[in-house]
Enzyme design. Structure first.
Site, PDB file in Angstrom:
ATOM      1  N   ARG A  62     -22.801  -5.429  12.384  1.00 43.36           N
ATOM      2  CA  ARG A  62     -22.954  -6.093  11.071  1.00 43.36           C
ATOM      3  C   ARG A  62     -24.320  -5.781  10.460  1.00 43.36           C
ATOM      4  NH1 ARG A  62     -24.645 -11.093  10.449  1.00 43.36           N
ATOM      5  NH2 ARG A  62     -23.769 -11.856  12.410  1.00 43.36           N
ATOM      6  N   TYR A 121     -13.866  -4.380 -14.659  1.00 43.18           N
ATOM      7  CA  TYR A 121     -12.779  -4.615 -13.700  1.00 43.18           C
ATOM      8  C   TYR A 121     -12.533  -6.134 -13.591  1.00 43.18           C
ATOM      9  CZ  TYR A 121     -10.449  -5.283  -9.261  1.00 43.18           C
ATOM     10  OH  TYR A 121      -9.593  -5.712  -8.298  1.00 43.18           O
ATOM     11  N   ASP A 195     -21.770   0.294 -12.404  1.00 44.91           N
ATOM     12  CA  ASP A 195     -20.633   0.547 -11.527  1.00 44.91           C
ATOM     13  C   ASP A 195     -20.087   1.925 -11.903  1.00 44.91           C
ATOM     14  OD1 ASP A 195     -18.081   0.787 -10.447  1.00 44.91           O
ATOM     15  OD2 ASP A 195     -17.607  -1.345 -10.668  1.00 44.91           O
TER      16      ASP A 195
HETATM   17  N1  LCS Z   1     -15.251  -1.713  -9.693  1.00 46.13           N
HETATM   18  C1  LCS Z   1     -14.270  -1.095 -10.355  1.00 46.13           C
HETATM   19  C2  LCS Z   1     -14.593  -0.302 -11.591  1.00 46.13           C
HETATM   20  C3  LCS Z   1     -12.963  -1.179  -9.897  1.00 46.13           C
HETATM   21  O1  LCS Z   1     -12.006  -0.551 -10.574  1.00 46.13           O
HETATM   22  C4  LCS Z   1     -12.692  -1.958  -8.730  1.00 46.13           C
HETATM   23  C5  LCS Z   1     -11.316  -2.111  -8.197  1.00 46.13           C
HETATM   24  C6  LCS Z   1     -13.743  -2.585  -8.086  1.00 46.13           C
HETATM   25  C7  LCS Z   1     -15.017  -2.437  -8.584  1.00 46.13           C
HETATM   26  C8  LCS Z   1     -13.539  -3.408  -6.846  1.00 46.13           C
HETATM   27  O2  LCS Z   1     -13.413  -2.574  -5.751  1.00 46.13           O
HETATM   28  P1  LCS Z   1     -12.621  -2.953  -4.406  1.00 46.13           P
HETATM   29  O3  LCS Z   1     -13.230  -4.220  -3.907  1.00 46.13           O
HETATM   30  O4  LCS Z   1     -11.196  -3.132  -4.757  1.00 46.13           O
HETATM   31  O5  LCS Z   1     -12.903  -1.804  -3.511  1.00 46.13           O
HETATM   32  N2  LCS Z   1     -10.334  -1.717  -9.101  1.00 46.13           N
HETATM   33  C9  LCS Z   1      -9.046  -1.805  -8.961  1.00 46.13           C
HETATM   34  C10 LCS Z   1      -8.156  -1.399  -9.955  1.00 46.13           C
HETATM   35  O6  LCS Z   1      -8.445  -1.002 -11.067  1.00 46.13           O
HETATM   36  N3  LCS Z   1      -6.932  -1.518  -9.493  1.00 46.13           N
HETATM   37  O7  LCS Z   1      -6.901  -2.072  -8.241  1.00 46.13           O
HETATM   38  C11 LCS Z   1      -8.259  -2.308  -7.811  1.00 46.13           C
END
Ligand code: LCS
Length: 405
Positions: A62, A121, A195
């Site tokens: 961790r 997101y 991001d």
């Molecule tokens: N940032 C962006 C731009 C994303 O599209 C997503 C997930 C995340 C952060 C979060 O990441 P995760 O924790 O899922 O690895 N986006 C998704 C989408 O557009 N469809 O399903 C998940």
């Protein structure tokens, strides 16, 4: 023999070799998977010094793990490609994109204000809107593609600690001027977190444009095959110290597991190759949709009709990414029919997989967003998102055409 120390390798070559440090003790070609939760100390003195941070011994996964560290070096190398003296930066791997984002926001902005892009997101938006206020973080949302709106917001909230944007917004595909935003935010004493999930470092490197922190859902293009949930941050080592990021990650506990890190390292080796195909295909698919009589509007940064096409052409290299969104003239009803009729494209959320995925943001990825904010940000009920894969573009276009009737 090429003297690699003297030759500046291309991004393509770096993505194949990123993260390599030294030969493993058994000469393994691929990084070993250190699938262990804990590490053995030579004696009590060594263990105690490790806990005091006075030697480099591993302690417990961790806190850190050699396979995870390999991934962290690799992502850092890709995001800082082209920056002289990039060894002042550090990569940090997390168990998901959301773990990276929330740990980053909490460590930087607790007790202060965040100005966030209006289109984000869904879960990021929900976190900032619903949970962050309970932790003493307030957020206001603006269209950051309009720098004047951001400037007004920074004046309104002088306690702003962080400006939060997506390099290409999910799912509106809005592009913000990272360089201008960073300059403005820094003048007001705020940090900038970008991001970079949709663009990946193949197309945009926010740190080279002045951003302070890059976040990723490595689940997407960096992994590339839809086999892992993962996340990452890249920032200056000094900031990791100042914001106690290692302590936050250790105690919030969102680190990546070694097996996932290993899958991601393998995914990264083909990042440049895949991104080239994703973006070439997306351009062709965007053009074909734009000229289809049932399509009302397509949002893709590579199209001249995109509101920030000129800016995208300036800040993006090697194409415009693999995602696009569109609205049909028949609205949600027609979009739903299309999503139910596609055969090659798969109806699923996520993106950045080798195959083409289609989904409906309003009822799926962005359904958790505050509805008023969602509609204001342009995430309408009729919007369909397409994450174009690396199949032949003609096959994807054929599938969409047959589904459009
Ligand atoms: N940032 C962006 C731009 C994303 O599209 C997503 C997930 C995340 C952060 C979060 O990441 P995760 O924790 O899922 O690895 N986006 C998704 C989408 O557009 N469809 O399903 C998940």
């Amino acid at each position: 023999m090429i003297d690699l120390a003297k030759r500046k390798l291309s991004f393509n070559s770096i993505s194949v070799h990123a993260g390599k440090k030294r030969k493993d003790q058994y000469g393994s070609h691929l990084p070993p998977i250190y699938q262990t939760s804990t590490f053995v100390f030579d004696d009590v003195e060594q263990g105690s010094l490790a806990f005091a941070g006075e030697n480099e011994a591993h302690i417990y996964s961790r806190l850190g793990n050699p396979t995870v560290e390999y991934l962290e070096r690799a992502i850092c190398e890709l995001e800082t490609y082209g920056i002289l003296g990039a060894d002042i930066y550090q990569g940090m791997a997390f168990g998901s994109g959301m773990a990276a984002i929330t740990t980053g926001i909490i460590s930087v902005a607790t007790g202060g204000h965040v100005i966030a892009q209006d289109a984000l997101y869904g879960c990021t938006s929900q976190f900032l809107f619903e949970e962050a206020p309970k932790m003493g973080i307030s957020t206001s949302f603006v269209d950051t593609s309009d720098i004047f709106l951001l400037e007004m917001e920074l004046k309104k909230y002088p306690e702003t600690k962080l400006v939060y944007i997506e390099s290409i917004a999910n799912p509106t595909m809005a592009i913000s001027d990272i360089e201008a935003i960073s300059e403005l935010a820094h003048d007001h004493g705020a940090l900038v977190l970008v991001d970079n999930t949709f663009a990946s470092p193949y197309h945009i490197q926010p740190l080279t444009l002045g951003a302070d922190i890059v976040a990723h859902s490595t689940t997407k293009y960096l992994g590339g095959h839809g086999s892992v949930i993962g996340g990452a941050l890249v920032l200056k080592k000094e900031m990791v110290e100042d914001c106690h990021l290692n302590t936050y990650r250790k105690n919030l506990g969102g680190i990546s597991g070694p097996m996932d890190a290993w899958l991601l390292v393998n995914g990264l080796k083909t990042l440049a190759l895949r991104m080239r195909q994703h973006s070439e295909n997306a351009m062709k698919v965007a053009q074909s949709l734009e000229s289809h009589h049932s399509v009302k509007k397509v949002w893709y940064p590579g199209l001249e009709s995109h509101p920030q096409h000129d800016l995208a052409s300036q800040i993006m290299s090697n194409g415009f990414g693999g995602v696009l969104s569109f609205e049909l003239k028949g609205g949600f009803k027609a979009g739903k029919e299309l999503m139910n009729k596609v055969e090659l494209c798969t109806l699923a959320v996520s993106l950045g997989t080798v195959d083409t995925l289609i989904q409906h943001p309003a009822s799926m990825t962005h359904s958790v967003m505050n509805e008023e904010l969602r509609l204001k940000a342009g995430i309408t009920d009729g919007l369909v998102r397409l994450a174009v894969g690396i199949e032949d573009a003609e096959d994807i276009i054929y599938d969409l055409q047959q589904a459009l009737g």
